[in-house]
Write a protein that holds these residues in place. Structure first.
Motif, PDB file in Angstrom:
ATOM      1  N   UNK A  14      52.657  28.911  18.321  1.00  0.00           N
ATOM      2  CA  UNK A  14      52.596  28.271  19.635  1.00  0.00           C
ATOM      3  C   UNK A  14      52.892  29.283  20.730  1.00  0.00           C
ATOM      4  N   UNK A  15      52.063  29.259  21.763  1.00  0.00           N
ATOM      5  CA  UNK A  15      52.222  30.137  22.928  1.00  0.00           C
ATOM      6  C   UNK A  15      52.529  29.272  24.141  1.00  0.00           C
ATOM      7  N   UNK A  16      53.546  29.668  24.901  1.00  0.00           N
ATOM      8  CA  UNK A  16      53.862  29.002  26.173  1.00  0.00           C
ATOM      9  C   UNK A  16      53.317  29.874  27.296  1.00  0.00           C
ATOM     10  N   UNK A  17      52.673  29.202  28.238  1.00  0.00           N
ATOM     11  CA  UNK A  17      52.052  29.921  29.351  1.00  0.00           C
ATOM     12  C   UNK A  17      52.402  29.214  30.656  1.00  0.00           C
ATOM     13  N   UNK A  18      52.519  30.005  31.706  1.00  0.00           N
ATOM     14  CA  UNK A  18      52.712  29.481  33.061  1.00  0.00           C
ATOM     15  C   UNK A  18      51.460  29.810  33.854  1.00  0.00           C
ATOM     16  N   UNK A  19      50.892  28.807  34.500  1.00  0.00           N
ATOM     17  CA  UNK A  19      49.680  28.994  35.299  1.00  0.00           C
ATOM     18  C   UNK A  19      49.999  29.859  36.510  1.00  0.00           C
ATOM     19  N   UNK A  20      49.189  30.884  36.722  1.00  0.00           N
ATOM     20  CA  UNK A  20      49.336  31.755  37.893  1.00  0.00           C
ATOM     21  C   UNK A  20      48.515  31.200  39.059  1.00  0.00           C
ATOM     22  N   UNK A  21      49.014  31.433  40.255  1.00  0.00           N
ATOM     23  CA  UNK A  21      48.343  30.959  41.460  1.00  0.00           C
ATOM     24  C   UNK A  21      46.900  31.476  41.526  1.00  0.00           C
ATOM     25  N   UNK A  22      46.677  32.737  41.170  1.00  0.00           N
ATOM     26  CA  UNK A  22      45.346  33.338  41.248  1.00  0.00           C
ATOM     27  C   UNK A  22      44.346  32.775  40.243  1.00  0.00           C
ATOM     28  N   UNK A  23      44.804  31.958  39.310  1.00  0.00           N
ATOM     29  CA  UNK A  23      43.914  31.347  38.320  1.00  0.00           C
ATOM     30  C   UNK A  23      43.372  29.995  38.804  1.00  0.00           C
ATOM     31  N   UNK A  24      43.728  29.640  40.033  1.00  0.00           N
ATOM     32  CA  UNK A  24      43.375  28.318  40.558  1.00  0.00           C
ATOM     33  C   UNK A  24      42.415  28.406  41.743  1.00  0.00           C
ATOM     34  N   UNK A  25      41.651  27.330  41.922  1.00  0.00           N
ATOM     35  CA  UNK A  25      40.745  27.234  43.061  1.00  0.00           C
ATOM     36  C   UNK A  25      41.537  26.827  44.312  1.00  0.00           C
ATOM     37  N   UNK A  26      40.879  26.755  45.475  1.00  0.00           N
ATOM     38  CA  UNK A  26      41.605  26.405  46.702  1.00  0.00           C
ATOM     39  C   UNK A  26      42.291  25.033  46.656  1.00  0.00           C
ATOM     40  N   UNK A  27      41.832  24.141  45.781  1.00  0.00           N
ATOM     41  CA  UNK A  27      42.469  22.824  45.645  1.00  0.00           C
ATOM     42  C   UNK A  27      43.702  22.885  44.745  1.00  0.00           C
ATOM     43  N   UNK A  28      43.967  24.080  44.162  1.00  0.00           N
ATOM     44  CA  UNK A  28      45.148  24.234  43.326  1.00  0.00           C
ATOM     45  C   UNK A  28      44.969  23.793  41.889  1.00  0.00           C
ATOM     46  N   UNK A  29      43.736  23.841  41.391  1.00  0.00           N
ATOM     47  CA  UNK A  29      43.438  23.451  40.009  1.00  0.00           C
ATOM     48  C   UNK A  29      42.870  24.669  39.276  1.00  0.00           C
ATOM     49  N   UNK A  30      43.286  24.872  38.035  1.00  0.00           N
ATOM     50  CA  UNK A  30      42.819  26.023  37.256  1.00  0.00           C
ATOM     51  C   UNK A  30      41.295  26.012  37.143  1.00  0.00           C
ATOM     52  N   UNK A  31      40.687  27.171  37.421  1.00  0.00           N
ATOM     53  CA  UNK A  31      39.243  27.337  37.248  1.00  0.00           C
ATOM     54  C   UNK A  31      38.874  27.115  35.785  1.00  0.00           C
ATOM     55  N   UNK A  32      37.755  26.503  35.530  1.00  0.00           N
ATOM     56  CA  UNK A  32      37.305  26.206  34.165  1.00  0.00           C
ATOM     57  C   UNK A  32      37.218  27.475  33.319  1.00  0.00           C
ATOM     58  N   UNK A  33      36.670  28.548  33.866  1.00  0.00           N
ATOM     59  CA  UNK A  33      36.489  29.777  33.108  1.00  0.00           C
ATOM     60  C   UNK A  33      37.822  30.370  32.641  1.00  0.00           C
ATOM     61  N   UNK A  34      38.905  30.103  33.335  1.00  0.00           N
ATOM     62  CA  UNK A  34      40.213  30.636  32.970  1.00  0.00           C
ATOM     63  C   UNK A  34      40.671  30.077  31.620  1.00  0.00           C
ATOM     64  N   UNK A  35      40.234  28.868  31.277  1.00  0.00           N
ATOM     65  CA  UNK A  35      40.627  28.289  29.997  1.00  0.00           C
ATOM     66  C   UNK A  35      40.123  29.136  28.827  1.00  0.00           C
ATOM     67  N   UNK A  36      38.954  29.744  28.977  1.00  0.00           N
ATOM     68  CA  UNK A  36      38.456  30.642  27.931  1.00  0.00           C
ATOM     69  C   UNK A  36      39.384  31.843  27.787  1.00  0.00           C
ATOM     70  N   UNK A  37      39.882  32.373  28.887  1.00  0.00           N
ATOM     71  CA  UNK A  37      40.853  33.472  28.836  1.00  0.00           C
ATOM     72  C   UNK A  37      42.128  33.024  28.135  1.00  0.00           C
ATOM     73  N   UNK A  38      42.585  31.816  28.428  1.00  0.00           N
ATOM     74  CA  UNK A  38      43.778  31.290  27.740  1.00  0.00           C
ATOM     75  C   UNK A  38      43.564  31.268  26.226  1.00  0.00           C
ATOM     76  N   UNK A  39      42.407  30.793  25.792  1.00  0.00           N
ATOM     77  CA  UNK A  39      42.108  30.688  24.359  1.00  0.00           C
ATOM     78  C   UNK A  39      42.019  32.071  23.712  1.00  0.00           C
ATOM     79  N   UNK A  40      41.298  32.996  24.326  1.00  0.00           N
ATOM     80  CA  UNK A  40      41.147  34.337  23.752  1.00  0.00           C
ATOM     81  C   UNK A  40      42.494  35.059  23.713  1.00  0.00           C
ATOM     82  N   UNK A  41      43.274  34.936  24.778  1.00  0.00           N
ATOM     83  CA  UNK A  41      44.593  35.563  24.814  1.00  0.00           C
ATOM     84  C   UNK A  41      45.507  34.984  23.738  1.00  0.00           C
TER      85      UNK A  41
END
Length: 150
Positions: A14-41
């Protein structure tokens, strides 16, 4: 210094992650493409655990690679800056050259954020030629295999 991703458990992995501000769109929601980075990481951290060393060093040593053959997602909740979530990894089906890494991400309240299935394929390092999963690697994968693999 605050770490934004780290291993909290090796079994289940199990990996714990904190969402970074730069991973989000102007509405403050994580960009869809970032989820692929989460999975690969998360997969790279999982490999590091399996090999007991840097995953790319181990793959160089054993002369094989694991590029992605397939990646699927099921999104359930959005994530916002500074939000923490855990991603658990289980091994699903193990084939001849491919295997599945099944990931289940939950927020700190335990609600599902997303599920993902990453399907790597083993290749000869530096070539585009599939090979059977090396036996020593297959044995390490089996130690994390779930009984309800698809």
């Amino acid at each position: 210094m605050i770490s934004t991703e780290y291993v909290v458990s090796e079994q289940p992995f199990t990996v714990r992650r904190t969402v970074k501000w730069g991973q989000c769109d102007p509405a403050g929601v994580v960009y869809t493409v970032v989820f692929a980075e989460y999975v690969i990481s998360t997969a790279e951290l999982f490999y590091g655990c399996l090999f007991g060393q840097g995953p790319q060093q181990a793959k160089d040593k054993y002369q094989f690679g694991t590029p992605t053959r397939g990646l699927t997602f099921d999104f359930r909740k959005s994530l916002r800056p500074d939000q923490q979530f855990d991603t658990e990894v289980r091994v699903g089906r193990i084939g001849t050259s491919t295997y599945q890494l099944l990931m289940h991400a939950r927020d700190m309240e335990g609600d599902t954020v997303f599920t993902a299935c990453l399907t790597p394929i083993c290749i000869v390092r530096g070539q585009r030629e599939s090979i059977p999963i090396p036996e020593y690697f297959k044995e390490k994968l089996k130690a994390h295999q779930t009984s309800d693999a698809p």
